[in-house]
Design a protein around this motif. Structure first.
Motif, PDB file in Angstrom:
ATOM      1  N   ILE A  69       0.895  -1.154   0.000  1.00  0.00           N
ATOM      2  CA  ILE A  69       0.000   0.000   0.000  1.00  0.00           C
ATOM      3  C   ILE A  69       0.931   1.200   0.000  1.00  0.00           C
ATOM      4  CG2 ILE A  69      -1.805   1.257   1.230  1.00  0.00           C
ATOM      5  CD1 ILE A  69      -1.305  -2.335   2.106  1.00  0.00           C
ATOM      6  N   VAL A  70       0.888   1.998  -1.059  1.00  0.00           N
ATOM      7  CA  VAL A  70       1.892   3.033  -1.267  1.00  0.00           C
ATOM      8  C   VAL A  70       1.229   4.406  -1.333  1.00  0.00           C
ATOM      9  CG1 VAL A  70       3.791   3.795  -2.754  1.00  0.00           C
ATOM     10  CG2 VAL A  70       3.242   1.352  -2.592  1.00  0.00           C
ATOM     11  N   ASP A 106      -1.110  12.603  -2.349  1.00  0.00           N
ATOM     12  CA  ASP A 106      -1.952  12.826  -3.530  1.00  0.00           C
ATOM     13  C   ASP A 106      -2.622  11.540  -4.003  1.00  0.00           C
ATOM     14  OD1 ASP A 106      -1.342  15.639  -3.859  1.00  0.00           O
ATOM     15  OD2 ASP A 106       0.680  14.976  -4.424  1.00  0.00           O
ATOM     16  N   PHE A 107      -1.915  10.405  -3.837  1.00  0.00           N
ATOM     17  CA  PHE A 107      -2.421   9.120  -4.305  1.00  0.00           C
ATOM     18  C   PHE A 107      -2.132   8.027  -3.290  1.00  0.00           C
ATOM     19  CE2 PHE A 107      -1.729  11.525  -8.162  1.00  0.00           C
ATOM     20  CZ  PHE A 107      -2.869  11.257  -8.899  1.00  0.00           C
ATOM     21  N   ALA A 121      12.250  -3.269  -7.742  1.00  0.00           N
ATOM     22  CA  ALA A 121      12.417  -2.964  -9.169  1.00  0.00           C
ATOM     23  C   ALA A 121      11.261  -2.113  -9.686  1.00  0.00           C
ATOM     24  CB  ALA A 121      12.533  -4.265  -9.970  1.00  0.00           C
ATOM     25  N   LEU A 122      10.051  -2.477  -9.283  1.00  0.00           N
ATOM     26  CA  LEU A 122       8.872  -1.719  -9.711  1.00  0.00           C
ATOM     27  C   LEU A 122       8.899  -0.305  -9.132  1.00  0.00           C
ATOM     28  CD1 LEU A 122       5.601  -2.526 -10.729  1.00  0.00           C
ATOM     29  CD2 LEU A 122       5.435  -1.562  -8.464  1.00  0.00           C
ATOM     30  N   ALA A 123       9.206  -0.178  -7.844  1.00  0.00           N
ATOM     31  CA  ALA A 123       9.242   1.129  -7.196  1.00  0.00           C
ATOM     32  C   ALA A 123      10.301   2.019  -7.839  1.00  0.00           C
ATOM     33  CB  ALA A 123       9.494   0.976  -5.700  1.00  0.00           C
ATOM     34  N   HIS A 124      11.423   1.442  -8.174  1.00  0.00           N
ATOM     35  CA  HIS A 124      12.469   2.238  -8.831  1.00  0.00           C
ATOM     36  C   HIS A 124      11.979   2.735 -10.188  1.00  0.00           C
ATOM     37  CE1 HIS A 124      16.385   3.754  -9.834  1.00  0.00           C
ATOM     38  NE2 HIS A 124      16.304   3.112 -10.986  1.00  0.00           N
ATOM     39  N   ARG A 125      11.384   1.835 -10.964  1.00  0.00           N
ATOM     40  CA  ARG A 125      10.914   2.186 -12.304  1.00  0.00           C
ATOM     41  C   ARG A 125       9.766   3.192 -12.254  1.00  0.00           C
ATOM     42  NH1 ARG A 125       8.868  -2.217 -13.631  1.00  0.00           N
ATOM     43  NH2 ARG A 125       6.744  -1.758 -14.198  1.00  0.00           N
ATOM     44  N   ILE A 133       7.637  13.046  -8.627  1.00  0.00           N
ATOM     45  CA  ILE A 133       7.263  12.382  -7.383  1.00  0.00           C
ATOM     46  C   ILE A 133       8.156  12.893  -6.255  1.00  0.00           C
ATOM     47  CG2 ILE A 133       7.125  10.176  -6.170  1.00  0.00           C
ATOM     48  CD1 ILE A 133       6.208   8.953  -8.823  1.00  0.00           C
ATOM     49  N   ARG A 134       7.531  13.540  -5.278  1.00  0.00           N
ATOM     50  CA  ARG A 134       8.266  14.127  -4.154  1.00  0.00           C
ATOM     51  C   ARG A 134       8.496  13.110  -3.047  1.00  0.00           C
ATOM     52  NH1 ARG A 134       5.100  18.328  -0.955  1.00  0.00           N
ATOM     53  NH2 ARG A 134       4.990  19.291  -2.997  1.00  0.00           N
ATOM     54  N   ASN A 135       7.462  12.307  -2.729  1.00  0.00           N
ATOM     55  CA  ASN A 135       7.570  11.409  -1.580  1.00  0.00           C
ATOM     56  C   ASN A 135       6.841  10.102  -1.863  1.00  0.00           C
ATOM     57  OD1 ASN A 135       8.376  10.798   1.089  1.00  0.00           O
ATOM     58  ND2 ASN A 135       6.328  11.258   1.821  1.00  0.00           N
ATOM     59  N   VAL A 136       7.449   9.001  -1.446  1.00  0.00           N
ATOM     60  CA  VAL A 136       6.853   7.671  -1.552  1.00  0.00           C
ATOM     61  C   VAL A 136       6.925   7.045  -0.165  1.00  0.00           C
ATOM     62  CG1 VAL A 136       7.036   5.376  -2.586  1.00  0.00           C
ATOM     63  CG2 VAL A 136       7.625   7.406  -3.933  1.00  0.00           C
ATOM     64  N   ARG A 137       5.792   6.584   0.310  1.00  0.00           N
ATOM     65  CA  ARG A 137       5.745   5.919   1.614  1.00  0.00           C
ATOM     66  C   ARG A 137       5.039   4.588   1.422  1.00  0.00           C
ATOM     67  NH1 ARG A 137       2.833   8.551   6.795  1.00  0.00           N
ATOM     68  NH2 ARG A 137       3.173   6.801   8.171  1.00  0.00           N
ATOM     69  N   SER A 138       5.735   3.486   1.667  1.00  0.00           N
ATOM     70  CA  SER A 138       5.211   2.150   1.384  1.00  0.00           C
ATOM     71  C   SER A 138       4.906   1.397   2.668  1.00  0.00           C
ATOM     72  CB  SER A 138       6.217   1.348   0.566  1.00  0.00           C
ATOM     73  OG  SER A 138       6.505   2.007  -0.651  1.00  0.00           O
ATOM     74  N   PHE A 139       3.799   0.692   2.651  1.00  0.00           N
ATOM     75  CA  PHE A 139       3.395  -0.192   3.743  1.00  0.00           C
ATOM     76  C   PHE A 139       3.200  -1.567   3.130  1.00  0.00           C
ATOM     77  CE2 PHE A 139       1.850   4.058   4.452  1.00  0.00           C
ATOM     78  CZ  PHE A 139       2.213   4.337   5.762  1.00  0.00           C
ATOM     79  N   PHE A 140       3.599  -2.609   3.860  1.00  0.00           N
ATOM     80  CA  PHE A 140       3.502  -3.964   3.332  1.00  0.00           C
ATOM     81  C   PHE A 140       2.560  -4.776   4.196  1.00  0.00           C
ATOM     82  CE2 PHE A 140       7.470  -2.146   2.007  1.00  0.00           C
ATOM     83  CZ  PHE A 140       7.399  -2.339   0.645  1.00  0.00           C
ATOM     84  N   SER A 141       1.590  -5.400   3.558  1.00  0.00           N
ATOM     85  CA  SER A 141       0.607  -6.200   4.279  1.00  0.00           C
ATOM     86  C   SER A 141       1.271  -7.454   4.833  1.00  0.00           C
ATOM     87  CB  SER A 141      -0.527  -6.593   3.329  1.00  0.00           C
ATOM     88  OG  SER A 141      -1.392  -7.517   3.948  1.00  0.00           O
ATOM     89  N   ILE A 142       1.054  -7.691   6.112  1.00  0.00           N
ATOM     90  CA  ILE A 142       1.553  -8.937   6.709  1.00  0.00           C
ATOM     91  C   ILE A 142       0.418  -9.940   6.893  1.00  0.00           C
ATOM     92  CG2 ILE A 142       3.564  -7.909   7.807  1.00  0.00           C
ATOM     93  CD1 ILE A 142       1.933  -7.857  10.425  1.00  0.00           C
TER      94      ILE A 142
END
Length: 154
Positions: A69-70, A106-107, A121-125, A133-142
């Motif tokens: 969830i990004v 924003d999204f 790889a996907l996040a880099h691309r 894109i100013r900021n990316v904050r990622s959450f990973f479902s456990i």
């Protein structure tokens, strides 16, 4: 907004649980004649109430074990920049959902990938290489404790 009568609502409730039913089976379940049921379903499709009929797959059975969830914040939020971001997300198969939100980022984007290497790889691309894109904050479902597509129809 489309006006729905009780038969429309029954049809939609049943189709949300099992869209693979034949028209005959659907008609029996909603207590309508098959021709009436078919006309109603066709009208609901034409009006866009039924947006799509799909099979929902189990990602873990397909080797897609990471749900991310990004949150994305753009540098420039003008409409054309937001539309460009949405168009980029629409072309990426690993992106399952993309929401323009307010307030905050924003999204919010939901991504399904095989593993952390694939996510990296996907996040880099998609994110790191984009100048807006100013900021990316990622959450990973456990653990996914609930996943539903069914909506309550008032």
């Amino acid at each position: 907004m489309t006006t729905l009568d009780e038969l429309d609502k029954r049809i939609l409730q049943v189709l949300q649980l099992d869209a693979s039913l034949s028209n005959q089976e659907l008609a029996e379940r909603v207590h309508a004649s098959p021709p009436t049921c078919l006309r109603r379903v066709n009208r609901l499709r034409k009006e866009g109430v039924i947006a799509k009929q799909v099979a929902i797959l189990a990602p873990e059975k397909l080797g897609l074990g990471i749900t991310a969830i990004v949150e994305i914040t753009l540098d420039h939020q003008a409409s054309e920049h937001q539309i460009a971001f949405e168009n980029m997300m629409a072309t990426e198969s690993a992106v399952q959902q993309c929401y323009r939100v307010s307030p905050g980022p924003d999204f919010v984007v939901i991504i399904q990938v095989a593993d952390m290497a694939a996510y990296h790889a996907l996040a880099h691309r998609l994110f790191a290489s984009q100048s807006n894109i100013r900021n990316v904050r990622s959450f990973f479902s456990i653990n996914r404790s609930k996943f539903e597509t069914q909506m309550t129809i008032a």
